[in-house]
Design an enzyme around this catalytic site. Sequence first.
Site, mmCIF file in Angstrom:
data_model
loop_
_atom_site.group_PDB
_atom_site.id
_atom_site.type_symbol
_atom_site.label_atom_id
_atom_site.label_comp_id
_atom_site.label_asym_id
_atom_site.label_seq_id
_atom_site.Cartn_x
_atom_site.Cartn_y
_atom_site.Cartn_z
ATOM 1 N N ASP A 16 0.850 -1.192 0.000
ATOM 2 C CA ASP A 16 0.000 0.000 0.000
ATOM 3 C C ASP A 16 0.886 1.242 0.000
ATOM 4 O O ASP A 16 1.043 1.927 1.016
ATOM 5 C CB ASP A 16 -0.904 -0.026 1.237
ATOM 6 C CG ASP A 16 -2.044 0.986 1.150
ATOM 7 O OD1 ASP A 16 -2.304 1.496 0.057
ATOM 8 O OD2 ASP A 16 -2.671 1.254 2.201
ATOM 9 N N LYS A 124 -9.461 2.318 -9.319
ATOM 10 C CA LYS A 124 -10.046 2.519 -7.993
ATOM 11 C C LYS A 124 -11.124 3.589 -8.060
ATOM 12 O O LYS A 124 -10.916 4.679 -8.615
ATOM 13 C CB LYS A 124 -8.977 2.936 -6.978
ATOM 14 C CG LYS A 124 -8.102 1.802 -6.516
ATOM 15 C CD LYS A 124 -7.098 2.252 -5.475
ATOM 16 C CE LYS A 124 -7.682 2.315 -4.098
ATOM 17 N NZ LYS A 124 -6.648 2.574 -3.073
#
Length: 312
Positions: A16, A124
């Site tokens: 991440d 996303k």
Amino acid sequence: MTALQALSAVTTVVADTADLDLVARYRAQDATTNPSLILRAARDPRFAALVQRARQQPAADVQERMDRLLVAFGVEILQRVPGRVSTEVDARLSFDTAATVQRAQRLIALYAAHGVPRQRVLIKIASTWEGIAAARQLQQEGIGCNLTLLFSFAQARACAAAQVQLISPFVGRITDWHRQHADQWDEAAMRGAADPGVRALRRIWRYYKQQGIATEIMGASFRNTEQIAALAGCDLLTIAPPLLDALAASTLPVPRQLDPAHPGAVEDTLPPQIGEAEFRAALHADRMASDKLAEGVRLFAADTDALLDLLR
């Protein structure tokens, strides 16, 4: 065996971060980015050349210049991971289906211009009603989507009905909200399987497996390694560098907690299909989810504005 190695044996570990050096260090399968991570990397002198190239490339407007920068980071990340990268559509479009679809298509076209097949990219999108509707259309076009800022069961049902590729429940932010609003909070009692964020993800995971829903589940936004260990066996977990370091330095066992072959007793029997009125009513009734969704969109939009200022 380190805790990170043990976790990797039962769950796909995702980095991440947009920090290219850290992506290379952890050798994760995939990597995820968001406006905040890209902004942090864009401000880092190590990656100034990428920002400068984005400024110099022909673009119709600063928004296109930003998309080119997002893709530039994504292309670099894909040289360091064998799997996929998640690239986020402008968060300010979270309530505009048509604009989200258009920007997603542009991102995929920019990746294609770099020779990156769409199978290696997840777009996303915030899990608003409009964002999920955009994802449904994009999935039908063969563009995989990662539905982010997901906090509620209603959002998870809508994503399942839209047949999105992947969802990202935000474990840590769910727990943050409950900690902040609890009359009394016993930190020791609310760890591991008792953690509110862990319980929320487990409910969604169990429902998806019991219903035979193919959408991948990727836990996100972790606050400690106990949350991560309690979800060992989840399809994917995207983990920030400090927690990856902590797992790599630990030799504590990380046994599988979630087994798709044995998801447990059926608790939720509602079908995935959910109408707009039911979705909005459920989100409104869930104060935690509505608060955190609004906050998440607001914060990502602010970092998007800051990133645009950097590129002007």
